[in-house]
Every structure is written in structure tokens, then in C-alpha cells.
Design a protein around this motif. Structure first.
Motif, short mmCIF file in Angstrom:
data_model
loop_
_atom_site.label_atom_id
_atom_site.label_comp_id
_atom_site.label_asym_id
_atom_site.label_seq_id
_atom_site.Cartn_x
_atom_site.Cartn_y
_atom_site.Cartn_z
N HIS A 80 5.73 -5.78 -14.43
CA HIS A 80 6.13 -4.42 -13.98
C HIS A 80 7.68 -4.12 -13.94
O HIS A 80 8.04 -3.46 -14.88
N SER A 81 8.49 -4.83 -13.08
CA SER A 81 9.67 -4.61 -13.08
C SER A 81 10.57 -5.95 -12.40
O SER A 81 11.66 -5.90 -12.20
N GLY A 82 10.06 -6.94 -13.08
CA GLY A 82 10.70 -8.26 -12.98
C GLY A 82 10.68 -8.78 -11.23
O GLY A 82 11.68 -9.67 -11.01
N GLY A 83 9.73 -8.49 -10.54
CA GLY A 83 9.99 -8.81 -9.14
C GLY A 83 9.28 -10.19 -9.08
O GLY A 83 8.77 -10.79 -10.20
N CYS B 8 7.56 -10.48 -12.45
CA CYS B 8 6.54 -9.52 -12.78
C CYS B 8 6.69 -8.81 -13.90
O CYS B 8 7.65 -8.37 -14.19
N TRP C 68 7.14 -6.43 -4.51
CA TRP C 68 7.73 -5.30 -4.89
C TRP C 68 6.89 -4.09 -4.75
O TRP C 68 7.16 -3.06 -4.19
N HIS C 69 6.00 -3.99 -5.78
CA HIS C 69 5.41 -2.74 -5.88
C HIS C 69 3.82 -2.97 -5.92
O HIS C 69 3.09 -1.98 -6.35
N GLY C 70 3.28 -4.21 -5.63
CA GLY C 70 1.61 -4.46 -5.36
C GLY C 70 0.79 -4.82 -6.65
O GLY C 70 -0.22 -4.84 -6.64
N TYR C 71 1.50 -5.01 -7.68
CA TYR C 71 0.59 -5.44 -8.93
C TYR C 71 0.02 -6.76 -8.63
O TYR C 71 0.57 -7.56 -7.95
N CYS D 15 2.33 -8.98 -6.25
CA CYS D 15 3.79 -9.00 -6.22
C CYS D 15 4.15 -8.12 -5.02
O CYS D 15 3.88 -6.85 -4.87
S1 FES Z 1 7.89 -5.59 -9.78
FE1 FES Z 1 6.01 -6.47 -9.30
S2 FES Z 1 4.98 -4.84 -8.91
FE2 FES Z 1 6.74 -3.74 -9.28
#
Ligand code: FES
Length: 120
Positions: A45-48, A43, A84-87, A82
Motif C-alpha cells: 500500500h504505502s511501504g509500511g 507493505c 499503518w492502514h490495515g492491509y 499492516c
Molecule cells: S502502508 Fe500498509 S496498509 Fe498502508
């Protein structure tokens, strides 16, 4: 570029995916309406593990002519989310729904003799 066997095309129904490990990291391969789409499972965002998230149609706000909010509906555009945080990402382009300047790294796929390969 190497070709990595993913699955028999007949074993991946519409909406199914496979996660494949490559020397360049994990890649998610989706069958969506008979076409195969492959993205880095990382991802922006933060690699999820973005490609492991649920599939959901794009949510649209319904705004009346007088600019009042009338609720929400689903568009005919599939996203994966994603975990992890919904992207959210468009399954056909890898573009992030919340910020179109962001997108997952895209990979090519090849279907040969009924087998799906990832080009990585
Ligand atoms: S790591 Fe994917 S939305 Fe945060």
C-alpha cells in the motif's frame, strides 16, 4: 544468494516472527504451524512495516440463504495486518486479503541443523 541466520528454530514458537535486515531491505520471517514463511517487510500500500502487524484469523461475513447479513465469524486462515492502514496478508502466501492481485515479495527459508536461515 546469501543465507542469513534468523534464529534457532526452537526459539521461534508457533506464531512468532523475526524481522531481519538484509541488503535488499527488511524481511519478516514467521513460524506458522511449524513452517517458516518470509516476506518483504514493505507493505504494497504505502511501504509500511507489514510484517510487524498483529496476527488475526480471516474475518468472514455470514450471509443467510435469503441473502441477509447474519454477523461475522473467523475462518481457519491466519493473516497479519499492516500496522499503518490495515492491509491484511495471508501468512502462508503473502497475498493481500482485500485484493488478491497484490502480494508481498516472498523469500525462501532453509532450516539446517536446527537453525533457520533466510535466503536473500
Ligand atoms: S502502508 Fe500498509 S496498509 Fe498502508
Amino acid at each position: 544468494m546469501a543465507e542469513i541466520f534468523v534464529a534457532k528454530a526452537s526459539d521461534m514458537q508457533d506464531g512468532e516472527r523475526r524481522i531481519v535486515r538484509t541488503p535488499k531491505g527488511e524481511v519478516g520471517i514467521f513460524n506458522y504451524k511449524g513452517a517458516f514463511h518470509a516476506y518483504a517487510n514493505t507493505c504494497v500500500h504505502s511501504g509500511g512495516p507489514a510484517c510487524e502487524g498483529v496476527l488475526v484469523n480471516k474475518v468472514l461475513d455470514i450471509i443467510a440463504e435469503d441473502r441477509t447479513y447474519q454477523g461475522q465469524t473467523f475462518a481457519d486462515e491466519m493473516h497479519f495486518v499492516c500496522p499503518w492502514h490495515g492491509y491484511e496478508y495471508n501468512i502462508e502466501t503473502g497475498v493481500c486479503a482485500g485484493d488478491p492481485k497484490l502480494r508481498l515479495k516472498k523469500f525462501e527459508t532453509v532450516v539446517r541443523s536446527g537453525d533457520v536461515y533466510l535466503v536473500a
